[in-house]
Every structure is written in C-alpha cells, then in structure tokens.
Design an enzyme around this catalytic site. Structure first.
Site, PDB file in Angstrom:
ATOM      1  N   ARG A  75     -10.787 -10.911   1.164  1.00  0.00           N
ATOM      2  CA  ARG A  75     -11.678 -11.887   0.522  1.00  0.00           C
ATOM      3  C   ARG A  75     -11.085 -13.306   0.576  1.00  0.00           C
ATOM      4  NH1 ARG A  75     -11.429  -8.467  -4.869  1.00  0.00           N
ATOM      5  NH2 ARG A  75     -11.157  -6.930  -3.216  1.00  0.00           N
ATOM      6  N   LYS A  89       0.835  -1.202   0.000  1.00  0.00           N
ATOM      7  CA  LYS A  89       0.000   0.000   0.000  1.00  0.00           C
ATOM      8  C   LYS A  89       0.873   1.259   0.000  1.00  0.00           C
ATOM      9  CE  LYS A  89      -3.851  -1.879   2.742  1.00  0.00           C
ATOM     10  NZ  LYS A  89      -4.942  -1.640   1.792  1.00  0.00           N
TER      11      LYS A  89
END
Length: 503
Positions: free
Chosen positions: A357, A283
């Site tokens: 996920r 990130k």
C-alpha cells in the site's frame, strides 16, 4: 514456452485427418444432438457405448482419449465434458480446452483439431467462444522449465485448429482467436515473470522487460531512478526500498491507439515487489518462497499494455509500476518511522510488511498527473483477502458504480471473477495515527477493507477501482488451465476490460 499457434478452417469431423480430434459433449444430452453423432456411426457406435456405460458422461473437466483404429481419418478421438447444457459458460469451455491440451500433450501429439461446439453459452457470440477456447488451450499447456537441466514434462503442443461447420463463422472465430492469443500470451508472460526467482527478477530486470516491450510495440517509456524519486518526494516507495541493495525503479509505459490527443487515458497501477520478506516486521519462513510472486500486479499491468498494443485497441492506456524489493537490513525502514508520500500526506509505518500500500500510494498519486478517465490498481495486497475470499475470487473496491459493474462483467467473461467489498469511511478510524496523517495498518479486523481505504486517500476524486489478487495469484494445485504456482489471474480481466471498453 513457445506459444501454441491457433487457426480455423471449415470442415467435417468425420473427414478430418489429424493426430487428435477433440469433440465436446454436454452431460445428460442425447448423442444425436451432439457433435460426436456422425463420427459415432463410422466408429460402430463406440462413442454411444462409452456414454451409455457412463465411462464418459460429459461432466466438467472429464476427458477420455481412445484410438480410432483407422476407422476415421483422425488417429485418436478425445472426448471432453462441458457439464450440463443449462449451466454452460465460457469458462466451462475454457476449462475443457485446458484439459484437452494437457491430454494431447500426454499422448505426445504435436497438434490437435477441435470441433467448435454446436451448443454456445447463452448470450455469448462465436467470437467469445473462440477466444475462450484459445485461452484455455494455450494456458492449459503452460510449462515453466527455464531452470530444469532435463525437461521431463514432455514437448509443447504446437498447434490447435478450430473446425467450423460453416464458412460464415470463420471471420468471427478468427477474431476470437486473435483476442484469445493476445490475452493468453499476456498471462503466460506474467506467469513466467513470477516464476523466475527473485535473484533473477530484480527491479532492474523488470525495467529491462519494460524497455523490451516499449521497443517491440512502439510505446513511450519513462523510468524514474532513485534520485528522480528523491527529487519528486516519493518517500513511501523509497522507504520500502531502503533496506535492499537493489535500487528501486518507477516505470511508466504509455500506449496511444487513438488519434484523439485530448482523450483521457485509462491508467493501470500495479504493485511490483520483486521479493517481500516483510522487512523488519519479518514474515514467517513457511511459504516465504511464494513472495517472488508479490510482483504479480506489476507484471499484469506490463502484460496488459503489451496486449493492448498487439490488439491495436482504440484507446489510451498508461501502465505504472512502482518497483522495489522489501528487505530487512541496517538501512531498512523500522516500525514507528514516518514517511512523506508524493501526495504530501504522511504515514506512520506501524508494520513494514504492509509495504504494498505504501508503494501504491506513490503510484496512485503519480497517476493523477494524467487526469485519468479510469484508474485501476491491482495488487497482491492482503492476507485478509485470502481469509475472506479463498482462492476463487478477486476482492474489488471502488468509488464508481458504473466502473465496478464494467469490471465485474469483464471478470465473468474472463473467468476471473471479482467480489465487491465495502469501502465505508467508518473503517478509517482504524487507520488514525497519533503522530501522522494516517498509519499503514488498521489491525486484524477488516484488514482487506482498511488497506483499500488507505489507497483511496491517494486515488483522487475520479473513477477508481482497486483489485486485491492476493487470494488468486498463487495456486497450491494444478487445475484445468491454472498451473500450480503463479497463476497470472487478473491479467485477462484487465485485458477483457480494455476490449469491452474499446468496443
């Protein structure tokens, strides 16, 4: 923080001896029809003068404190606005109480008394109003000072008393206080867990919190360690965790508040990433410190089962937390790797920052073992949710219209609103992989939808709802009962759903 004690008694505002007396006022309404009318006479028309001069109008979140100069038993009077009577909602009351608690703390008072509003939101009972008042006051007074050497924020407000006009109201108000205290306590717990830095709030610490809850509330607890996950074949969760020195955990808590052993349970699954660097798909540095709250979903399902036990709700509930830290390192999962999930499906990992996920895929597959009546997962899942919905709505997807309607209704009551997004099969084209059953990202377009569609492949054929709280889990500014930083939003929605279901 120490949770504020809330109680109820019968009394009259003009005779109430208290540090601060709180009165609500609807914007544009005549004073004669408001709770302050009687006490205004004893104050020589002071309240009327404030309203007429528009120094206080009763607008939402408006608050005005003044000293009574001994003209009434209450030392100070605090007027709080509810907005227009026709627009009055439970959340307007919740916000008013949040503002009241803050103002009382600023005045350095240790307790306050609130006259229960004579005007109730349309379609809502005194139980729901008392619950909203309790939640607003407790959550509005929230502070996190665990790492401050000096507490500059002021002392906690210790008590709020609801003042009922009539004795028959007391039982309903007391039940509302009971529910409101449980839901607010749960939210405070979530905020605390998410405020702790990730060097403290590790997967092992989360497991210890689960052990404490299980022991305290008499819940069944099972914790799968890394070797257990390897034996079961939880390749997705293990893949996310393998770049970190912190071992992953898979936590299952079970509450049974019903004697019907055959009753199918409600199952909650919460994304619990204790810190998310993005892994090899690193990130940007800006705001990465917010990623200590990437475990909000897991914290919320942990808090929800504790609240269900404390409220003694007549249902079965199972909370599942797949817990890991997502770090880059020599052993970290790489873009292009293929993992085999617990369900047997294979996933090509094209972006290691789409890790939530992956751990939820194994969590949802494991949930099928319980044959759930209802399956709800909650997760800080996608940045696309923030783009689509801003900070005031939770993204909702699901396969059962009745369940979605129930969650929507509970969200409105809780002041934690959901907005339904489509779950159309056409979007799955974006998840097709050249080398595996699917890939874990579907490109920029419809990112929140493709993430939910990915999860749907592991959620079974029963009633399922996915809640994306990436838009609401962190606030950049302080609001009425929402602090700056981790908000805990989603907790009260889950608990309200359980309350509504049990009723």
């Amino acid at each position: 923080m120490k949770i504020m004690h809330v109680d109820v008694k019968v009394g009259r505002a003009e005779g109430e001896s208290t540090e601060v007396l709180v009165l609500t006022h609807c914007e544009g309404e005549a004073l004669s029809k408001q709770d302050a009318a009687v006490i205004d006479k004893q104050l020589g028309g002071a309240v009327r003068e404030l309203v007429q001069s528009k120094e206080f109008e009763g607008k939402p979140n408006e608050a005005l404190l003044f000293h009574t100069q001994g003209k009434v038993p209450a030392k100070r009077l605090l007027l709080v606005g509810l907005g227009k009577k026709k627009d009055l909602t439970l959340d307007a009351i919740r916000q008013a109480m949040g503002q009241a608690a803050k103002r009382v703390r600023q005045a350095k008072a240790g307790s306050f008394t609130v006259v229960v509003p004579a005007v109730l939101p349309k379609g809502h009972s005194p139980v729901e109003v008392a619950q909203a008042m309790t939640e607003g006051a407790i959550l509005g007074s929230y502070q996190f000072n665990a790492y401050r050497s000096e507490n500059s924020a002021g002392k906690d407000v210790g008590r709020m008393t609801l003042l009922a006009q009539k004795k028959p109201q007391v039982r309903q108000l007391a039940e509302g206080i009971r529910r409101g205290t449980a839901t607010a306590e749960a939210t405070v717990f979530v905020r605390d867990l998410c405020n702790h830095p990730s060097n403290i709030m590790t997967p092992t610490r989360i497991a210890n919190e689960a052990k404490a809850i299980a022991k305290g509330e008499g819940l069944a607890l099972k914790i799968l360690e890394q070797k257990d996950m390897q034996q079961l074949g939880m390749g997705a969760l293990l893949g996310v965790a393998q770049g970190s020195h912190e071992p992953p955990k898979f936590i299952i808590l079970e509450y049974s508040g019903t004697k019907k052993k055959a009753e199918r349970p409600v199952v909650f699954v919460g994304k619990t990433i204790t810190f998310d660097t993005g892994g090899i798909s690193l990130k940007p540095a800006e705001n990465m410190e917010h990623m200590k709250a990437d475990m909000t979903g897991g914290a919320e399902v942990l808090a929800s089962i504790r609240a269900a036990a404390r409220l003694k709700l007549p249902l079965r509930l199972i909370s599942i937390l797949p817990v890991a830290e997502n770090m880059p390192g020599g052993r970290a999962m790489r873009p292009g790797d293929v993992v085999k999930t617990l369900s047997g499906k294979t996933v090509e990992v094209q972006n290691t920052d789409a890790e939530g996920r992956l751990i939820l895929a194994d969590g949802l597959a494991y949930a099928q073992r319980y044959n759930p009546a209802v399956l709800i997962d909650i997760a800080t899942l996608t940045g696309a949710c923030v783009v689509a919905l801003g900070q005031f709505a939770i993204g909702m997807f699901g396969t059962d219209q009745k369940l979605k309607d129930q969650v929507r209704k509970s969200g409105l009551k809780a002041g934690e609103r959901v907005w339904e997004m489509p779950l159309w099969d056409e979007y799955f084209e974006q998840l097709r992989s050249d080398v595996a059953d699917m890939r874990n990202i579907g490109g920029r377009g419809g990112g929140m939808i493709t993430a939910a569609l990915f999860l749907s492949k592991f959620a079974g054929d029963g009633s399922w709802v996915h809640l994306d709280i990436a838009s609401t889990d962190w606030s950049e500014r302080e609001r009425a009962y929402i602090p700056k930083g981790p908000t805990g939003i989603g907790t009260r929605l889950l608990i309200q759903y359980l309350i509504d279901r049990s009723l």
